[in-house]
Design a protein around this motif. Sequence first.
Motif, PDB file in Angstrom:
ATOM      1  N   ILE A 126       0.844  -1.206   0.000  1.00  9.77           N
ATOM      2  CA  ILE A 126       0.000   0.000   0.000  1.00  9.77           C
ATOM      3  C   ILE A 126       0.873   1.248   0.000  1.00  9.77           C
ATOM      4  CG2 ILE A 126      -1.639   1.352   1.397  1.00  9.77           C
ATOM      5  CD1 ILE A 126      -2.875  -1.368   2.238  1.00  9.77           C
ATOM      6  N   ALA A 127       1.951   1.221   0.795  1.00 13.71           N
ATOM      7  CA  ALA A 127       2.879   2.365   0.837  1.00 13.71           C
ATOM      8  C   ALA A 127       3.526   2.580  -0.526  1.00 13.71           C
ATOM      9  CB  ALA A 127       3.940   2.137   1.906  1.00 13.71           C
ATOM     10  N   LEU A 128       3.893   1.485  -1.204  1.00 15.61           N
ATOM     11  CA  LEU A 128       4.504   1.588  -2.533  1.00 15.61           C
ATOM     12  C   LEU A 128       3.531   2.228  -3.531  1.00 15.61           C
ATOM     13  CD1 LEU A 128       6.779   0.916  -4.555  1.00 15.61           C
ATOM     14  CD2 LEU A 128       5.735  -1.350  -4.829  1.00 15.61           C
ATOM     15  N   ILE A 129       2.274   1.780  -3.513  1.00 15.07           N
ATOM     16  CA  ILE A 129       1.272   2.361  -4.419  1.00 15.07           C
ATOM     17  C   ILE A 129       1.074   3.841  -4.121  1.00 15.07           C
ATOM     18  CG2 ILE A 129      -1.118   2.239  -5.240  1.00 15.07           C
ATOM     19  CD1 ILE A 129      -1.120  -0.719  -4.331  1.00 15.07           C
ATOM     20  N   ALA A 130       1.082   4.203  -2.827  1.00 19.26           N
ATOM     21  CA  ALA A 130       0.901   5.608  -2.434  1.00 19.26           C
ATOM     22  C   ALA A 130       2.040   6.480  -2.973  1.00 19.26           C
ATOM     23  CB  ALA A 130       0.826   5.717  -0.914  1.00 19.26           C
ATOM     24  N   ILE A 131       3.279   5.978  -2.895  1.00 18.75           N
ATOM     25  CA  ILE A 131       4.435   6.742  -3.385  1.00 18.75           C
ATOM     26  C   ILE A 131       4.333   6.951  -4.898  1.00 18.75           C
ATOM     27  CG2 ILE A 131       6.936   6.662  -3.747  1.00 18.75           C
ATOM     28  CD1 ILE A 131       7.073   5.136  -1.019  1.00 18.75           C
ATOM     29  N   ILE A 132       4.001   5.874  -5.620  1.00 23.65           N
ATOM     30  CA  ILE A 132       3.878   5.983  -7.082  1.00 23.65           C
ATOM     31  C   ILE A 132       2.726   6.910  -7.462  1.00 23.65           C
ATOM     32  CG2 ILE A 132       3.398   4.686  -9.199  1.00 23.65           C
ATOM     33  CD1 ILE A 132       4.857   2.312  -7.911  1.00 23.65           C
ATOM     34  N   THR A 133       1.635   6.846  -6.716  1.00 24.36           N
ATOM     35  CA  THR A 133       0.495   7.741  -6.968  1.00 24.36           C
ATOM     36  C   THR A 133       0.904   9.197  -6.767  1.00 24.36           C
ATOM     37  OG1 THR A 133      -1.068   6.018  -6.257  1.00 24.36           O
ATOM     38  CG2 THR A 133      -1.888   8.284  -6.307  1.00 24.36           C
ATOM     39  N   LEU A 134       1.684   9.453  -5.724  1.00 25.47           N
ATOM     40  CA  LEU A 134       2.173  10.825  -5.467  1.00 25.47           C
ATOM     41  C   LEU A 134       3.014  11.332  -6.640  1.00 25.47           C
ATOM     42  CD1 LEU A 134       3.221  10.881  -1.697  1.00 25.47           C
ATOM     43  CD2 LEU A 134       1.667  12.491  -2.830  1.00 25.47           C
ATOM     44  N   ILE A 135       3.871  10.479  -7.162  1.00 27.13           N
ATOM     45  CA  ILE A 135       4.717  10.861  -8.304  1.00 27.13           C
ATOM     46  C   ILE A 135       3.847  11.277  -9.494  1.00 27.13           C
ATOM     47  CG2 ILE A 135       6.318   9.972 -10.063  1.00 27.13           C
ATOM     48  CD1 ILE A 135       7.534   8.228  -7.798  1.00 27.13           C
ATOM     49  N   HIS A 136       2.800  10.502  -9.775  1.00 25.76           N
ATOM     50  CA  HIS A 136       1.941  10.794 -10.924  1.00 25.76           C
ATOM     51  C   HIS A 136       0.979  11.954 -10.669  1.00 25.76           C
ATOM     52  CE1 HIS A 136       3.373   7.676 -13.548  1.00 25.76           C
ATOM     53  NE2 HIS A 136       3.234   6.765 -12.603  1.00 25.76           N
ATOM     54  N   CYS A 137       0.878  12.382  -9.429  1.00 23.16           N
ATOM     55  CA  CYS A 137       0.050  13.557  -9.110  1.00 23.16           C
ATOM     56  C   CYS A 137       0.799  14.864  -9.342  1.00 23.16           C
ATOM     57  CB  CYS A 137      -0.415  13.503  -7.648  1.00 23.16           C
ATOM     58  SG  CYS A 137      -1.827  12.431  -7.360  1.00 23.16           S
ATOM     59  N   TYR A 138       2.127  14.783  -9.459  1.00 23.16           N
ATOM     60  CA  TYR A 138       2.927  16.013  -9.521  1.00 23.16           C
ATOM     61  C   TYR A 138       2.746  16.738 -10.845  1.00 23.16           C
ATOM     62  CZ  TYR A 138       6.792  19.231  -8.849  1.00 23.16           C
ATOM     63  OH  TYR A 138       7.533  20.367  -8.720  1.00 23.16           O
ATOM     64  N   ASN A 139       3.245  16.201 -11.927  1.00 18.27           N
ATOM     65  CA  ASN A 139       2.984  16.753 -13.264  1.00 18.27           C
ATOM     66  C   ASN A 139       3.313  15.703 -14.318  1.00 18.27           C
ATOM     67  OD1 ASN A 139       5.824  16.909 -13.936  1.00 18.27           O
ATOM     68  ND2 ASN A 139       5.942  18.864 -12.846  1.00 18.27           N
ATOM     69  N   LEU A 140       2.909  15.989 -15.545  1.00 14.99           N
ATOM     70  CA  LEU A 140       3.062  15.027 -16.632  1.00 14.99           C
ATOM     71  C   LEU A 140       4.528  14.780 -16.967  1.00 14.99           C
ATOM     72  CD1 LEU A 140       1.056  13.374 -18.271  1.00 14.99           C
ATOM     73  CD2 LEU A 140       1.151  15.118 -20.058  1.00 14.99           C
ATOM     74  N   LYS A 141       5.357  15.805 -16.811  1.00 16.62           N
ATOM     75  CA  LYS A 141       6.783  15.652 -17.114  1.00 16.62           C
ATOM     76  C   LYS A 141       7.432  14.659 -16.156  1.00 16.62           C
ATOM     77  CE  LYS A 141      11.078  18.219 -17.838  1.00 16.62           C
ATOM     78  NZ  LYS A 141      11.753  19.534 -17.786  1.00 16.62           N
ATOM     79  N   MET A 142       7.093  14.765 -14.864  1.00 15.79           N
ATOM     80  CA  MET A 142       7.668  13.834 -13.886  1.00 15.79           C
ATOM     81  C   MET A 142       7.154  12.420 -14.141  1.00 15.79           C
ATOM     82  SD  MET A 142       7.634  13.846  -9.719  1.00 15.79           S
ATOM     83  CE  MET A 142       9.069  14.913  -9.574  1.00 15.79           C
ATOM     84  N   SER A 143       5.867  12.287 -14.469  1.00 13.04           N
ATOM     85  CA  SER A 143       5.302  10.974 -14.783  1.00 13.04           C
ATOM     86  C   SER A 143       6.052  10.345 -15.952  1.00 13.04           C
ATOM     87  CB  SER A 143       3.813  11.097 -15.137  1.00 13.04           C
ATOM     88  OG  SER A 143       3.063  11.499 -14.023  1.00 13.04           O
ATOM     89  N   SER A 144       6.280  11.151 -17.005  1.00 15.72           N
ATOM     90  CA  SER A 144       6.978  10.654 -18.197  1.00 15.72           C
ATOM     91  C   SER A 144       8.398  10.222 -17.870  1.00 15.72           C
ATOM     92  CB  SER A 144       7.008  11.729 -19.280  1.00 15.72           C
ATOM     93  OG  SER A 144       5.706  12.070 -19.692  1.00 15.72           O
ATOM     94  N   THR A 145       9.108  11.049 -17.115  1.00 14.64           N
ATOM     95  CA  THR A 145      10.507  10.763 -16.761  1.00 14.64           C
ATOM     96  C   THR A 145      10.608   9.479 -15.945  1.00 14.64           C
ATOM     97  OG1 THR A 145      11.014  13.135 -16.757  1.00 14.64           O
ATOM     98  CG2 THR A 145      12.577  11.671 -15.641  1.00 14.64           C
ATOM     99  N   PHE A 146       9.755   9.383 -14.923  1.00 17.03           N
ATOM    100  CA  PHE A 146       9.769   8.196 -14.060  1.00 17.03           C
ATOM    101  C   PHE A 146       9.442   6.942 -14.857  1.00 17.03           C
ATOM    102  CE2 PHE A 146       7.664   5.191 -11.149  1.00 17.03           C
ATOM    103  CZ  PHE A 146       8.663   5.040 -10.193  1.00 17.03           C
ATOM    104  N   GLN A 147       8.422   7.037 -15.732  1.00 19.38           N
ATOM    105  CA  GLN A 147       8.004   5.880 -16.528  1.00 19.38           C
ATOM    106  C   GLN A 147       9.082   5.475 -17.528  1.00 19.38           C
ATOM    107  OE1 GLN A 147       4.882   4.277 -15.899  1.00 19.38           O
ATOM    108  NE2 GLN A 147       6.177   2.775 -16.910  1.00 19.38           N
ATOM    109  N   ASN A 148       9.671   6.458 -18.197  1.00 19.09           N
ATOM    110  CA  ASN A 148      10.701   6.162 -19.195  1.00 19.09           C
ATOM    111  C   ASN A 148      11.926   5.483 -18.570  1.00 19.09           C
ATOM    112  OD1 ASN A 148       9.152   7.262 -21.215  1.00 19.09           O
ATOM    113  ND2 ASN A 148      10.190   9.238 -21.221  1.00 19.09           N
ATOM    114  N   ILE A 149      12.375   6.016 -17.440  1.00 17.90           N
ATOM    115  CA  ILE A 149      13.574   5.467 -16.795  1.00 17.90           C
ATOM    116  C   ILE A 149      13.302   4.051 -16.281  1.00 17.90           C
ATOM    117  CG2 ILE A 149      15.120   5.698 -14.803  1.00 17.90           C
ATOM    118  CD1 ILE A 149      14.881   8.756 -15.160  1.00 17.90           C
ATOM    119  N   SER A 150      12.171   3.862 -15.587  1.00 16.99           N
ATOM    120  CA  SER A 150      11.873   2.547 -15.011  1.00 16.99           C
ATOM    121  C   SER A 150      11.658   1.500 -16.105  1.00 16.99           C
ATOM    122  CB  SER A 150      10.648   2.619 -14.097  1.00 16.99           C
ATOM    123  OG  SER A 150       9.505   3.054 -14.809  1.00 16.99           O
TER     124      SER A 150
END
Length: 433
Positions: A126-150
């Motif tokens: 649950i904590a892991l999902i919460a952290i990933i959800t927070l990342i995707h709540c920030y902005n589209l650029k951060m979502s893209s960067t995180f997704q591309n790298i992972s």
Amino acid sequence: MNKKNVKITVFTGISIVVANMIGTGAFTSLGFQLESLSNTVTILSLWLLGGIVALAGAFSYAEVGTQIKKSGGEFTFLSRIYHPMIGYLSGWISQTVGFAAPIALSVIAFTQYFPIHIGYPRITGIALIAIITLIHCYNLKMSSTFQNISTLLKILFILLVVSLGLVLPAEKENAVHFDTSYWKEIGSAAFAVSLIYVSYSYSGWNAAAYITEEFRNPRKALPVALIGGTFIVAVLYTLLQFVFLKHASYVDLAGKLNVGTISMTHMLGSRGANVFSAAISLLLISGISAMVWVGPRVTASIAGEYSFWRYFRADADGIPKRALWLQFLLSAILLLTGTFEQIMIYCGVLLNISTLLVVIGVFILRSKKRQDAASPAHSFRSPFFPFFQILFIAVSLWMIAFAFINNTKECLLGFSNLLLGLLTFFLCRKKQK
């Protein structure tokens, strides 16, 4: 620059498709296939055929998506091709369990693959999902960067495993066999059953269709993301199975769940296998991230058309934050209650019906002969029409029938969830009026 105007690239689209597709299936299902099949060509044909069926779906979605050009996946497509109620029910399944259940399953797999014991795995998940959800709540650029790298790390890791497997000498007693009849095995019931589970390993090929409007140029980007991502996974999956067969014996692999770890132990020893398990666990984060990103876009699409759900509309920056946290809540509930495995069975059947209807929709859209939509200048055209569509329809009907025969209770349970969705649809229509 207005954050709402930020758009994602084709590379990010491919990352989302690849991340959604590559899960634990490619590292676990081979053992069960070997219980009934032994010819290496049969096994590789199984994975290649699964990839071709997924590509057939990707071709069809690319054609439909470049005509409709709206986010939301099946909800949007089926609403416009058939009737708003059909699209809504498809969206309801995606909204309630279609993404939340796979997220929960992936989180459990994350804790099981991790070589170090994790206390309170469900709370950790649950904590892991919460952290990933927070990342995707920030902005589209951060979502893209995180997704591309992972996702890039995931692909590089699998390429490393495949490269090592092809270069290192084979085990003396390995599972590469050509003794049994290929034609006999490929025509058997075991091959048919195995193809169903291989098809589940390829699920996620349609992920980019949920975020069509977030691409810079949907008409060009969507087909490349859908088809390119699916093709990459098909090649990696097939090579990966060959490597597993090459580096472990039939006795070691048949009936085993952790075939990846077994093969890596033969290749690199127990320490190498521990590193492999840790890498698989960490790389599941890429798939969880992709589902966390994509799922709430369905809810936001529904909220954009039905005022009953308007609370979950995207914010001014284009990010559906409240929908993201709704999905987090549903995933957490499924993790804590442990009911998601049965949900995945009936959810899978209903989602199969949704994708089947979209592929049939290719025939409907072409028959309407709308010059502004059907012209090659305005949309992607599926190659070799209608070969791939017929192939996809035949395999989908086969899998749906198999599920109803073998999991009747779960399928009926799924339709009870549809009745609840139907109730909310009429509430939405009443509120609209």
